[in-house]
Enzyme design. Structure first.
Site, PDB file in Angstrom:
ATOM      1  N   LYS A  71     -53.063  44.103  32.626  1.00  0.00           N
ATOM      2  CA  LYS A  71     -54.524  44.054  32.553  1.00  0.00           C
ATOM      3  C   LYS A  71     -55.103  43.140  33.629  1.00  0.00           C
ATOM      4  O   LYS A  71     -54.598  42.042  33.873  1.00  0.00           O
ATOM      5  CB  LYS A  71     -54.928  43.563  31.161  1.00  0.00           C
ATOM      6  CG  LYS A  71     -56.423  43.531  30.880  1.00  0.00           C
ATOM      7  CD  LYS A  71     -56.677  43.129  29.426  1.00  0.00           C
ATOM      8  CE  LYS A  71     -58.166  43.161  29.088  1.00  0.00           C
ATOM      9  NZ  LYS A  71     -58.407  42.879  27.650  1.00  0.00           N
ATOM     10  N   SER A 147     -61.398  45.999  25.542  1.00  0.00           N
ATOM     11  CA  SER A 147     -61.541  45.949  26.987  1.00  0.00           C
ATOM     12  C   SER A 147     -60.244  46.281  27.716  1.00  0.00           C
ATOM     13  O   SER A 147     -60.222  46.365  28.945  1.00  0.00           O
ATOM     14  CB  SER A 147     -62.002  44.541  27.402  1.00  0.00           C
ATOM     15  OG  SER A 147     -61.041  43.554  27.022  1.00  0.00           O
ATOM     16  N   SER A 171     -59.418  44.147  21.361  1.00  0.00           N
ATOM     17  CA  SER A 171     -59.295  44.712  22.706  1.00  0.00           C
ATOM     18  C   SER A 171     -57.902  45.224  23.056  1.00  0.00           C
ATOM     19  O   SER A 171     -57.725  45.854  24.092  1.00  0.00           O
ATOM     20  CB  SER A 171     -59.732  43.690  23.756  1.00  0.00           C
ATOM     21  OG  SER A 171     -61.141  43.589  23.779  1.00  0.00           O
TER      22      SER A 171
END
Length: 419
Positions: A71, A147, A171
């Site tokens: 990420k 996210s 997330s």
């Protein structure tokens, strides 16, 4: 189907020499280049291919030679850490985050970064002004969640063999559910957060709860492997056979009713688990009010951001007493129950612009997050993926992982979307 295999399987073939890390990494880059979902948004090809060539000539740790992505909120030396913010687009990290260091020490090759929502500020979408929007590989008109939507979408689409994300308000778990992969929110504090921050000077120590970082993968075994090399070991799994598990279940609640499709898939899943010998007890734990818990979690998230900004909130002492009381209720519950099953989120992936019941996405997430419990989102089936949330006792992450791993034999596990 090479690109939909698990990291554990690929690592085994690399150790045996029946698979070349260099060839696999080259092919993965070709696949990333051809992808239309905008999940992997930055790569480091020369570094990755050189590392893969070296991996083919040596032996190493449990992830030796396995290409993966991470990420775009973790620092990777030599790459920008943008958090989707244009002001950070050219800020190159000088040092790897702790998670990156540990994954690479285990032999993994971080080939690139997956997309995030702007400043990680949305649990339902993944888009930002630096890299744009990520779409769901099951249906490009739908969201992959946020996210960590780029992470989950990359795994579902066969663009990575392992991922690492973050979970403050779902997330990891929400994108995992929407994309049909596995995602683990560990017990807070299990995995170090160093290097997980926007670019700039190291942040002053702040209250870390309830944020956690954890892996996403195409199997529960991969979650265990990733956690074993990045986090502190917790208690071993309470059970090793599916039929020995004692399981609590709540699949719907009038405060956040699930859609018909989610309800049908999860009901069928629990029925199948019961036929496999799992002992099932329905109902919320004594002393746990899910509405109170969801509201209290909302305060905790607000408190987290206030601490990051140096602000104080009124009522924190009372909130901590409430959290301790609820945590004690869950601890009593897990004296007789091994894992608790509930929806990860009330719906399947929704169209990008749909804001209907948007805030409801965190209701089910909150039930594990407030008391600081480990939780796995596991694919349970469905025409669009439906996530089953497996909540375990605090610091017993492997109990939740093991149940999800064994349940895959009944529920089917990860299924790739049609290409």
């Amino acid at each position: 189907m090479t690109f939909f295999r698990t990291a554990t399987e690929v690592a085994a073939d690399l150790r045996r020499g029946t698979l070349s890390s260099r060839e696999l990494t080259e092919q993965l880059f070709t696949r990333i280049d051809a992808s239309e979902i905008n999940a992997v948004v930055a790569t480091r090809r020369e570094f990755a291919l050189d590392a893969a060539s070296k991996a083919d000539a040596t032996t190493g740790g449990p992830l030796h030679g396995v290409p993966m992505t991470i990420k775009d909120a973790f620092a990777v030396a030599g790459m920008a850490t943008t958090w989707g913010e244009p002001a950070f687009a050219d800020t190159v990290a000088e040092q790897d985050a702790a998670v990156v260091e540990r994954l690479q020490d285990a032999g993994a090759i971080v080939v690139g970064k997956s997309n995030v929502h702007h400043l990680l500020a949305d649990f339902g979408r993944t888009e930002n002004p630096v890299y744009g929007r990520t779409v769901n590989p099951w249906d490009h008109a739908r969201t992959p969640g946020g996210s960590s939507g780029g992470a989950a979408a990359a795994l579902a689409a066969g663009l990575s063999f392992l991922e690492y994300g973050s979970d403050l308000a779902g997330s990891i778990r929400i994108p995992a559910a929407y994309c049909g992969v596995y995602g683990l929110k560990p017990t807070p504090g299990t995995v170090p957060l160093r290097g997980f921050q926007p670019p700039g000077p190291p942040a002053d120590p702040v209250r870390e709860f309830p944020s956690a970082v954890g892996p996403l993968a195409r199997s529960a075994a991969d979650l265990r492997l990733a956690l074993s090399v990045t986090g502190e070991p917790g208690a071993p799994s309470r059970r090793s056979r599916l039929a020995d598990f004692r399981v609590g279940v709540v699949l719907d609640d009038p405060s956040c009713p699930v859609t018909g499709e989610v309800g049908r898939v999860l009901s069928d899943a629990v029925d199948a688990l019961a036929r496999a010998g799992v002992r099932v007890a329905a109902g919320w734990p004594d002393g746990v009010d899910p509405v109170v818990q969801a509201e209290a979690f909302g305060f905790q998230v607000e408190w987290f951001f206030a601490a990051m900004e140096g602000r104080e909130l009124e009522g924190t002492d009372e909130q901590e007493r409430q959290r301790a009381t609820l945590g004690a209720a869950w601890a009593r519950y897990f004296a007789d129950v091994d894992v608790f099953l509930c929806p990860t989120v009330f719906t399947t992936a929704f169209p990008h612009e749909d804001r209907h019941r948007y805030d409801d996405q965190v209701f089910w997430i909150a039930q594990a997050s407030l008391p600081g419990l480990p939780a796995v989102s596991a694919p349970a089936g469905g025409a669009l993926p439906v996530g089953l949330q497996v909540v375990g006792p605090a610091h017993a992450d492997d109990t939740a992982i093991t149940f999800a791993e064994l349940a895959a034999d009944v529920l089917g596990g990860f299924v790739p979307p049609a290409e």
